[in-house]
Structure formats: C-alpha cells, structure tokens
Write a protein that holds these residues in place. Structure first.
Motif, PDB file in Angstrom:
ATOM      1  N   VAL A   1      -7.558  -8.921   7.316  1.00 41.90           N
ATOM      2  CA  VAL A   1      -6.130  -8.081   7.532  1.00 41.90           C
ATOM      3  C   VAL A   1      -6.427  -6.252   6.828  1.00 41.90           C
ATOM      4  CG1 VAL A   1      -3.954  -7.797   6.898  1.00 41.90           C
ATOM      5  CG2 VAL A   1      -4.833  -9.910   7.673  1.00 41.90           C
ATOM      6  N   VAL A   2      -6.039  -5.434   7.225  1.00 46.27           N
ATOM      7  CA  VAL A   2      -6.944  -3.808   6.872  1.00 46.27           C
ATOM      8  C   VAL A   2      -5.059  -2.892   6.509  1.00 46.27           C
ATOM      9  CG1 VAL A   2      -8.943  -3.883   7.245  1.00 46.27           C
ATOM     10  CG2 VAL A   2      -7.385  -3.481   9.539  1.00 46.27           C
ATOM     11  N   GLY A   3      -4.144  -4.053   7.672  1.00 50.18           N
ATOM     12  CA  GLY A   3      -3.132  -2.339   8.304  1.00 50.18           C
ATOM     13  C   GLY A   3      -2.107  -3.085   8.327  1.00 50.18           C
ATOM     14  N   HIS A   4      -0.501  -2.638   8.319  1.00 53.25           N
ATOM     15  CA  HIS A   4       0.461  -3.486   8.846  1.00 53.25           C
ATOM     16  C   HIS A   4       1.223  -2.538   9.036  1.00 53.25           C
ATOM     17  CE1 HIS A   4      -0.078  -7.147   6.036  1.00 53.25           C
ATOM     18  NE2 HIS A   4       0.313  -7.760   7.128  1.00 53.25           N
ATOM     19  N   ASP A   5       2.137  -2.887  10.097  1.00 57.26           N
ATOM     20  CA  ASP A   5       3.527  -1.790  10.258  1.00 57.26           C
ATOM     21  C   ASP A   5       4.572  -2.272  10.307  1.00 57.26           C
ATOM     22  OD1 ASP A   5       4.291  -3.137  12.520  1.00 57.26           O
ATOM     23  OD2 ASP A   5       2.070  -2.190  13.424  1.00 57.26           O
ATOM     24  N   VAL A   6       5.333  -1.322  10.275  1.00 57.24           N
ATOM     25  CA  VAL A   6       7.000  -1.795   9.423  1.00 57.24           C
ATOM     26  C   VAL A   6       7.874  -2.818  10.640  1.00 57.24           C
ATOM     27  CG1 VAL A   6       7.128   0.058   8.594  1.00 57.24           C
ATOM     28  CG2 VAL A   6       7.921   0.641  11.190  1.00 57.24           C
ATOM     29  N   LEU A   7       7.070  -3.118  11.654  1.00 50.73           N
ATOM     30  CA  LEU A   7       7.843  -3.776  12.559  1.00 50.73           C
ATOM     31  C   LEU A   7       7.202  -5.143  12.490  1.00 50.73           C
ATOM     32  CD1 LEU A   7       7.807  -1.976  16.541  1.00 50.73           C
ATOM     33  CD2 LEU A   7       9.730  -2.161  14.358  1.00 50.73           C
TER      34      LEU A   7
ATOM     35  N   GLN B   1       8.672  -2.261   2.380  1.00 45.46           N
ATOM     36  CA  GLN B   1       9.770  -3.291   3.034  1.00 45.46           C
ATOM     37  C   GLN B   1       8.920  -2.761   4.494  1.00 45.46           C
ATOM     38  OE1 GLN B   1      12.539  -0.732   1.822  1.00 45.46           O
ATOM     39  NE2 GLN B   1      14.099  -2.023   1.094  1.00 45.46           N
ATOM     40  N   GLY B   2       9.652  -3.755   5.186  1.00 46.85           N
ATOM     41  CA  GLY B   2       9.147  -3.122   6.671  1.00 46.85           C
ATOM     42  C   GLY B   2      10.991  -3.050   7.901  1.00 46.85           C
ATOM     43  N   ILE B   3      10.769  -2.992   8.452  1.00 46.65           N
ATOM     44  CA  ILE B   3      12.264  -2.909   9.122  1.00 46.65           C
ATOM     45  C   ILE B   3      12.842  -4.399  10.537  1.00 46.65           C
ATOM     46  CG2 ILE B   3      14.071  -1.284  11.137  1.00 46.65           C
ATOM     47  CD1 ILE B   3      12.507   0.821  10.492  1.00 46.65           C
ATOM     48  N   SER B   4      13.515  -4.726  10.378  1.00 43.63           N
ATOM     49  CA  SER B   4      13.895  -6.049  10.752  1.00 43.63           C
ATOM     50  C   SER B   4      14.845  -5.768  12.324  1.00 43.63           C
ATOM     51  CB  SER B   4      15.010  -6.871   9.970  1.00 43.63           C
ATOM     52  OG  SER B   4      15.514  -7.694  11.100  1.00 43.63           O
TER      53      SER B   4
ATOM     54  N   ARG C   1      18.796  -2.417  13.065  1.00 45.14           N
ATOM     55  CA  ARG C   1      17.826  -2.599  12.674  1.00 45.14           C
ATOM     56  C   ARG C   1      18.478  -2.282  11.162  1.00 45.14           C
ATOM     57  NH1 ARG C   1      17.539   1.016  16.167  1.00 45.14           N
ATOM     58  NH2 ARG C   1      18.526   3.016  16.187  1.00 45.14           N
ATOM     59  N   ARG C   2      17.839  -2.910   9.896  1.00 47.64           N
ATOM     60  CA  ARG C   2      18.059  -3.356   8.633  1.00 47.64           C
ATOM     61  C   ARG C   2      16.243  -3.346   8.165  1.00 47.64           C
ATOM     62  NH1 ARG C   2      18.380  -8.324   5.978  1.00 47.64           N
ATOM     63  NH2 ARG C   2      18.260  -9.611   7.652  1.00 47.64           N
ATOM     64  N   ALA C   3      16.218  -2.306   6.313  1.00 47.84           N
ATOM     65  CA  ALA C   3      14.937  -3.101   5.808  1.00 47.84           C
ATOM     66  C   ALA C   3      15.443  -4.137   5.704  1.00 47.84           C
ATOM     67  CB  ALA C   3      15.782  -0.968   4.174  1.00 47.84           C
ATOM     68  N   VAL C   4      14.400  -4.782   5.294  1.00 49.91           N
ATOM     69  CA  VAL C   4      13.720  -5.783   4.704  1.00 49.91           C
ATOM     70  C   VAL C   4      12.803  -5.894   4.157  1.00 49.91           C
ATOM     71  CG1 VAL C   4      15.610  -6.937   6.158  1.00 49.91           C
ATOM     72  CG2 VAL C   4      13.067  -7.343   6.479  1.00 49.91           C
ATOM     73  N   PRO C   5      12.207  -6.735   3.324  1.00 49.37           N
ATOM     74  CA  PRO C   5      11.282  -7.064   3.076  1.00 49.37           C
ATOM     75  C   PRO C   5       9.656  -7.095   3.822  1.00 49.37           C
ATOM     76  CG  PRO C   5      12.278  -8.497   1.290  1.00 49.37           C
ATOM     77  CD  PRO C   5      12.930  -8.418   2.123  1.00 49.37           C
ATOM     78  N   LEU C   6       8.681  -6.765   3.749  1.00 46.10           N
ATOM     79  CA  LEU C   6       7.651  -6.464   5.221  1.00 46.10           C
ATOM     80  C   LEU C   6       7.086  -8.048   5.414  1.00 46.10           C
ATOM     81  CD1 LEU C   6       6.231  -5.298   6.900  1.00 46.10           C
ATOM     82  CD2 LEU C   6       4.653  -4.805   5.607  1.00 46.10           C
ATOM     83  N   ARG C   7       7.212  -9.043   3.988  1.00 48.50           N
ATOM     84  CA  ARG C   7       6.604 -10.719   4.282  1.00 48.50           C
ATOM     85  C   ARG C   7       7.336 -11.216   5.205  1.00 48.50           C
ATOM     86  NH1 ARG C   7      10.019 -12.918   0.586  1.00 48.50           N
ATOM     87  NH2 ARG C   7      10.942 -11.884  -0.452  1.00 48.50           N
ATOM     88  N   GLU C   8       8.767 -10.556   4.895  1.00 45.61           N
ATOM     89  CA  GLU C   8       9.854 -11.035   5.461  1.00 45.61           C
ATOM     90  C   GLU C   8       9.871 -11.353   7.393  1.00 45.61           C
ATOM     91  OE1 GLU C   8      14.474 -11.251   6.682  1.00 45.61           O
ATOM     92  OE2 GLU C   8      14.207 -11.053   4.355  1.00 45.61           O
TER      93      GLU C   8
END
Length: 243
Positions: free
Chosen positions: A107-113, A188-191, A210-217
């Motif tokens: 895994v080399v990257g994540h985006d907010v979605l 964080q990411g965006i739910s 949309r709301r900010a939540v932990p990216l893991r979620e």
C-alpha cells in the motif's frame, strides 16, 4: 540481504530529480520531513535502492500530501506531519526479516474517500487483483473494486505530480472539495452519505452529506460493503492509526 550502504550509495540517486519535480508540480504538493530512523528501517525491509523513486521517497521524505490533502503518498513517516510511514501502513516487522514480504501488495497511498493505491505483489490474480506484478492498482470506493492502473511506482508519482488526479477524480469531486480536504488532519478522511457507490451519489454527488472522520473508518466501511455486496473481499487495505 543488501546492507544499508549498498542501498544508498548509488549512481544517479532519484532524490535530487524528485525535488525538482516537486517544485515544478502541476498540483499543490507538500513534502513532509522524514523520520530518519524509520526511513532506514523501511528501506532495509524493502531492499530497494535510492536510485528508485520508491527508495528515495522511503528514505528522504516523510510522505507527500497532494491536492491540499486529498491524496497522501507514504514514505519514511513524519512525526511533525502526522503521517505514518510506509512500514507502519504495511505492517513491516520491527527488525529486518528476509522471509517477510507484503503478500498481496504494498500500500503506497490513500485518498480522503477511502481509495487505496497499492503496488501489486508477485501474484495479483491469486490475491484477487487485476494488473501485472509490480504495477499500481486502485481500490475504488465508488465501485468497491480494484482497478488496474497499468503503471509502475515511478510513473505513478510522475502522473500524480503532473496533474493526473484532475481527470482521475473528475466524477468524485464536488464544489468545495478542496477546502474540505484542506481542513482535515492527515489521520482523517471524508465520510460521504449516501455512500459513493450508491445510485444517489452517482446521480448528484454535490447533494451528499459529508463529514470528517478517521481515515481508517472510511476505508473500513468501504471494505465491509465490498465484502457484503460484492464484487469481492478487497483484502489488505493498509494499517491506519486511531486518528
């Protein structure tokens, strides 16, 4: 095992050219300061040289934050920047282990979605992923499936810095997305509700909540739906902190 000096004392190291590319990037890019010891640990486990873009980022850079926080690319990790290292996201062993490797891919990257960029391992088909070994795949939160990008890591970084994300995310960005991404912590990411894969979101993304939540979620919810609704269990999507 190649020793640290063998991995770093190379002709034509990639880092100087990368720094020039950052300066000329077509998108906003923030280069985070590296955690030197973590970078060293990660490079040893990867066993790639700093002639490669992957090796250079892993040793010299804490990570990249692109498009005002929309996309995060992993490197050595940055305590000051709040981004985990490539090793922590992929569960590298604490000490070098010649027998350990990321079986499904790196895994080399994540985006907010909750989208996940991953370098394929040696047997993508056996891990339920498209594309060739060593090439990029993307777990798409709007389809809940892996998509082959048909490029390697170095070409992927060039593509990101040259503005490739604008077209790639054309159907997944709403008016005001940049400000929402910029307001996030890097944990964080965006739910998005209704979910990105839903008919409602596909028809009118701007009308979603949309709301900010932990990216893991965000990543975890997408993975759960992929298992429940298909097309398949996406497998390993990275280890993310509590955030």
């Amino acid at each position: 095992m190649r020793e640290f000096d063998e991995l770093t004392q190379v002709d034509d190291p990639a880092w100087p050219e990368l720094q020039q590319t950052f300066t000329a990037a077509a998108v906003p890019v923030r280069v985070l300061p590296a955690d030197p010891e973590e970078g060293r640990r990660c490079l040893l486990q990867l066993q790639v040289t700093t002639r490669s873009v992957l090796g250079a980022l892993t040793l010299h850079c804490g990570g990249l934050v692109l498009d005002d926080g929309w996309l995060r690319v992993y490197g050595a990790g940055s305590v000051a920047g709040g981004l985990p290292s490539l090793g922590r996201v992929n569960g590298f062993p604490g000490e070098f282990d010649a027998h350990w490797h990321p079986a499904a891919g790196l895994v080399v990257g994540h985006d907010v979605l909750g989208g996940v960029f991953c370098l394929n391992g040696s047997d993508p088909a056996g891990s339920g992923r498209p594309g060739a070994p060593g090439q990029l795949t993307y777990f798409a939160p709007d389809t809940l499936a892996w998509e082959a990008l048909d490029i390697g890591h170095s070409a992927w970084i060039d593509w990101l810095l040259s503005g490739g994300t604008e077209r790639f995310y054309a159907g997944l960005r709403w008016p005001g997305w940049r400000a929402e991404a910029a307001a996030l912590d890097l944990s964080q990411g965006i739910s998005v509700v209704p979910f990105l894969w839903s008919k409602e979101a596909h028809e009118d993304l701007a009308a979603t909540s949309r709301r900010a939540v932990p990216l893991r979620e965000v990543v975890g919810v997408a993975a759960d739906f992929a298992r429940q609704l298909g097309p398949a269990d996406p497998g390993f999507l990275g280890l993310l902190g509590e955030g």
